[in-house]
Enzyme design. Structure first.
Site, PDB file in Angstrom:
ATOM      1  N   ASP A 156      43.964   0.406  71.399  1.00 22.35           N
ATOM      2  CA  ASP A 156      44.666   0.783  70.162  1.00 22.35           C
ATOM      3  C   ASP A 156      43.836   1.679  69.256  1.00 22.35           C
ATOM      4  O   ASP A 156      44.351   2.157  68.239  1.00 22.35           O
ATOM      5  CB  ASP A 156      45.089  -0.468  69.384  1.00 22.35           C
ATOM      6  CG  ASP A 156      46.165  -1.236  70.109  1.00 22.35           C
ATOM      7  OD1 ASP A 156      46.418  -2.392  69.735  1.00 22.35           O
ATOM      8  OD2 ASP A 156      46.734  -0.692  71.070  1.00 22.35           O
ATOM      9  N   ARG A 161      55.256   1.629  61.570  1.00 24.13           N
ATOM     10  CA  ARG A 161      55.319   0.348  62.299  1.00 24.13           C
ATOM     11  C   ARG A 161      54.013  -0.444  62.139  1.00 24.13           C
ATOM     12  O   ARG A 161      54.020  -1.667  62.213  1.00 24.13           O
ATOM     13  CB  ARG A 161      55.591   0.593  63.788  1.00 24.13           C
ATOM     14  CG  ARG A 161      56.981   1.157  64.103  1.00 24.13           C
ATOM     15  CD  ARG A 161      57.238   1.199  65.580  1.00 24.13           C
ATOM     16  NE  ARG A 161      56.847  -0.068  66.159  1.00 24.13           N
ATOM     17  CZ  ARG A 161      56.245  -0.178  67.348  1.00 24.13           C
ATOM     18  NH1 ARG A 161      55.981   0.903  68.067  1.00 24.13           N
ATOM     19  NH2 ARG A 161      55.925  -1.360  67.820  1.00 24.13           N
ATOM     20  N   ARG A 193      55.224  -1.124  80.279  1.00 22.61           N
ATOM     21  CA  ARG A 193      55.284  -2.379  79.491  1.00 22.61           C
ATOM     22  C   ARG A 193      56.068  -3.471  80.227  1.00 22.61           C
ATOM     23  O   ARG A 193      57.056  -4.003  79.723  1.00 22.61           O
ATOM     24  CB  ARG A 193      55.876  -2.129  78.108  1.00 22.61           C
ATOM     25  CG  ARG A 193      55.338  -0.975  77.326  1.00 22.61           C
ATOM     26  CD  ARG A 193      53.887  -1.078  76.943  1.00 22.61           C
ATOM     27  NE  ARG A 193      53.545  -2.149  76.059  1.00 22.61           N
ATOM     28  CZ  ARG A 193      53.540  -2.048  74.717  1.00 22.61           C
ATOM     29  NH1 ARG A 193      53.936  -0.942  74.163  1.00 22.61           N
ATOM     30  NH2 ARG A 193      53.183  -3.066  73.970  1.00 22.61           N
ATOM     31  N   LYS A 234      49.123  -6.894  61.996  1.00 17.81           N
ATOM     32  CA  LYS A 234      50.488  -6.849  62.583  1.00 17.81           C
ATOM     33  C   LYS A 234      50.540  -7.690  63.852  1.00 17.81           C
ATOM     34  O   LYS A 234      51.449  -8.493  64.035  1.00 17.81           O
ATOM     35  CB  LYS A 234      50.849  -5.403  62.908  1.00 17.81           C
ATOM     36  CG  LYS A 234      52.061  -5.226  63.810  1.00 17.81           C
ATOM     37  CD  LYS A 234      52.408  -3.779  64.076  1.00 17.81           C
ATOM     38  CE  LYS A 234      51.621  -3.168  65.188  1.00 17.81           C
ATOM     39  NZ  LYS A 234      52.112  -3.441  66.544  1.00 17.81           N
ATOM     40  N   ASN A 235      49.530  -7.521  64.712  1.00 16.29           N
ATOM     41  CA  ASN A 235      49.589  -8.139  66.035  1.00 16.29           C
ATOM     42  C   ASN A 235      49.223  -9.614  66.028  1.00 16.29           C
ATOM     43  O   ASN A 235      49.338 -10.279  67.057  1.00 16.29           O
ATOM     44  CB  ASN A 235      48.721  -7.356  67.022  1.00 16.29           C
ATOM     45  CG  ASN A 235      49.308  -5.984  67.308  1.00 16.29           C
ATOM     46  OD1 ASN A 235      50.450  -5.697  66.911  1.00 16.29           O
ATOM     47  ND2 ASN A 235      48.549  -5.127  67.946  1.00 16.29           N
ATOM     48  N   CYS A 254      57.889   2.365  76.735  1.00 19.96           N
ATOM     49  CA  CYS A 254      57.776   3.169  75.507  1.00 19.96           C
ATOM     50  C   CYS A 254      56.815   4.321  75.801  1.00 19.96           C
ATOM     51  O   CYS A 254      56.425   4.543  76.937  1.00 19.96           O
ATOM     52  CB  CYS A 254      57.271   2.306  74.360  1.00 19.96           C
ATOM     53  SG  CYS A 254      55.623   1.686  74.674  1.00 19.96           S
TER      54      CYS A 254
END
Ligand code: EPZ
Length: 422
Positions: free
Chosen positions: A305, A397, A121, A22-23, A116
């Site tokens: 993560d 997500r 962030r 994803k990243n 978030c």
């Protein structure tokens, strides 16, 4: 709302292929608007964040669709520089469009991405980097307007090795006039993937993966076909799930070199790991051992993560472990939910003190963010009894139908869909 229902206590076993990262995909999709034409981007995961990014590309004038695990994107008609606040609020990674839009159209209008569940962030390092390249930045409340007639190469030193800021600056500098150096750059594998993608488009970038990246601006970029790297965080999550359920799992199409720190921690916890090229076997026959101290920090250290996920394994370990979170100031929201499942965790500032317990117990819990949700899934798989996880849109997500991945490894897990009310 959809929920995940898990019957715990079943060791995971079998083999699974790791989907694309994803990243890596998100900045690469954003970078595609820097050239006119049609791209084929392969190994793109089917995730809600990816679909939001495709929606933004369409809003900017592109044609973009996910066909199997390939994205076909045509960028000839990019004409829009305004990113709707609604789309910004859906996904903070919209910020990756700043560099590409400045480069393509000389203007971008967007909004401060909100904080978030894991922290404030901020985007000050992004804005400082783009300003150093000659962008004029106006902030009116939450709206940000960036303009640049021409971007000029610069020497940029990041106060912190921000992944997103490094990526935005790389993209903006790719077609700036002259040379740009980024010192104290982030070193994540996703940065290297972006460098390789931009160079496949004709950019001249070296140094990604080190703390100094050099970009020689070019006058034009062209479309390309490119394959995204495997998702190291999905791989790490499944490794930890295998360990927490005392299972035996083989991961395929994985990049072990991207997981060195996680492999080291799991071995210290007594997990057996065997590597053969892009195949990794993870086997845990007994109770995990405690790990005295784990500190999350930028790559190649232990990734933030995987912090919430490793905390689940340590909650079941024989002994006391300490996990210190240094990247995001608010990334312990999973602790309360794990405690409701019987974990013994005490948080003091940015450190969590984990006293292992023999077992966790199923409960109804709520995902607060993407990786906290993944941690609750692992806890449910390992727990005695049944667990229901709510707010699972967070998990979607970053994991492509996590329940199918895990059910294919023998987990007792399914997704409930709400019965439509009359
Ligand atoms: C990327 O976020 C990842 N997201 C995150 O993954 C990951 O946790 C993070 O890098 C760290 O590895 C994507 O790539 C889409 P940062 P990013 O800029 O770029 C501060 C997941 O679960 N900071 O390296 O936002 C910031 O507040 C997600 O997949 C500033 O102060 O991370 C944070 O404390 C979560 N000013 C720290 O740096 C800035 O301008 C790290 O942020 C930018 C960041």
């Amino acid at each position: 709302m959809e929920k995940l229902v898990i019957e715990g206590g079943k060791p995971l076993s079998g083999a699974i292929r790791i989907h694309g990262a994803k990243n890596a995909a998100l900045p690469i999709l954003a970078a595609s608007i820097m050239a006119e034409g049609t791209f084929t981007i392969e190994n793109v995961p089917n995730l809600s964040d990816i679909h939001v990014m495709l929606g933004i590309l369409r809003a900017l004038g592109c044609r973009a669709e996910l066909v199997g695990d390939n994205v076909i994107v045509s960028t000839n008609a990019v004409h829009q520089f305004h990113i709707p606040e609604s789309l910004m609020n859906q996904m903070r990674s919209s910020i990756f469009l700043m560099g590409p839009l400045l480069s393509r159209l000389g203007r971008v209008e967007l909004y401060q991405p909100g904080g978030c569940a894991i922290g404030e962030r901020k985007i000050d390092l992004h804005l400082q980097g783009l300003a150093a390249l000659g962008a004029h930045i106006e902030e009116n409340g939450s709206q940000i307007v960036c303009t640049a007639n021409e971007l000029q190469g610069a020497e940029i030193v990041l106060d912190y090795p921000s992944v997103g800021a490094t990526e935005n600056i790389m993209m903006a500098a790719a077609m700036a006039r002259g040379m740009t150096t980024i010192t104290n750059a982030a070193r994540e594998p996703e940065i290297q993937d972006l460098q390789n993608f931009l160079n496949a488009m004709g950019a001249r970038i070296i140094g990604a993966g080190t703390d100094t990246i050099t970009i020689e601006g070019v006058s034009e970029l062209t479309p390309c076909t490119y394959r995204i790297i495997p998702d190291r965080i999905v791989a790490g999550t499944l490794m930890i799930a295998a360990a927490a359920t005392r299972g035996n799992v083989t991961l395929e199409k994985v990049c072990p070199a991207h997981l060195t720190s996680a492999i080291h921690v799991l071995k210290r916890a007594g997990v057996q790991i065997a590597i053969n090229g892009d195949i990794m076997n993870v086997c845990a026959l007994g109770r995990p051992k405690s790990v005295e101290r784990i500190v999350t920090s930028p790559y190649p250290s232990f990734p933030t993560d995987l912090q919430s996920q490793i905390m689940v394994l340590l909650s079941l370990a024989d002994g006391v472990s300490i996990v210190k979170e240094t990247v995001f100031e608010g990334r312990f929201k999973h602790v309360d939910e794990l405690s409701r499942m019987g974990a013994d965790i005490r948080v003091d500032l940015n450190s969590a003190y984990i006293r292992g317990v023999p077992r966790l117990y199923g409960a109804t819990v709520e995902a607060t963010d993407l990786r906290a949700g993944a941690a609750l899934v692992i806890a449910g798989l390992a727990a005695q009894g049944s667990t229901v996880i709510e707010q699972i849109h967070h998990i979607d997500r970053g994991y492509d139908r996590i329940e199918l991945m895990l059910a294919s490894l023998g987990a007792g897990i399914h997704r409930t869909t709400p019965v439509p009310t009359e």
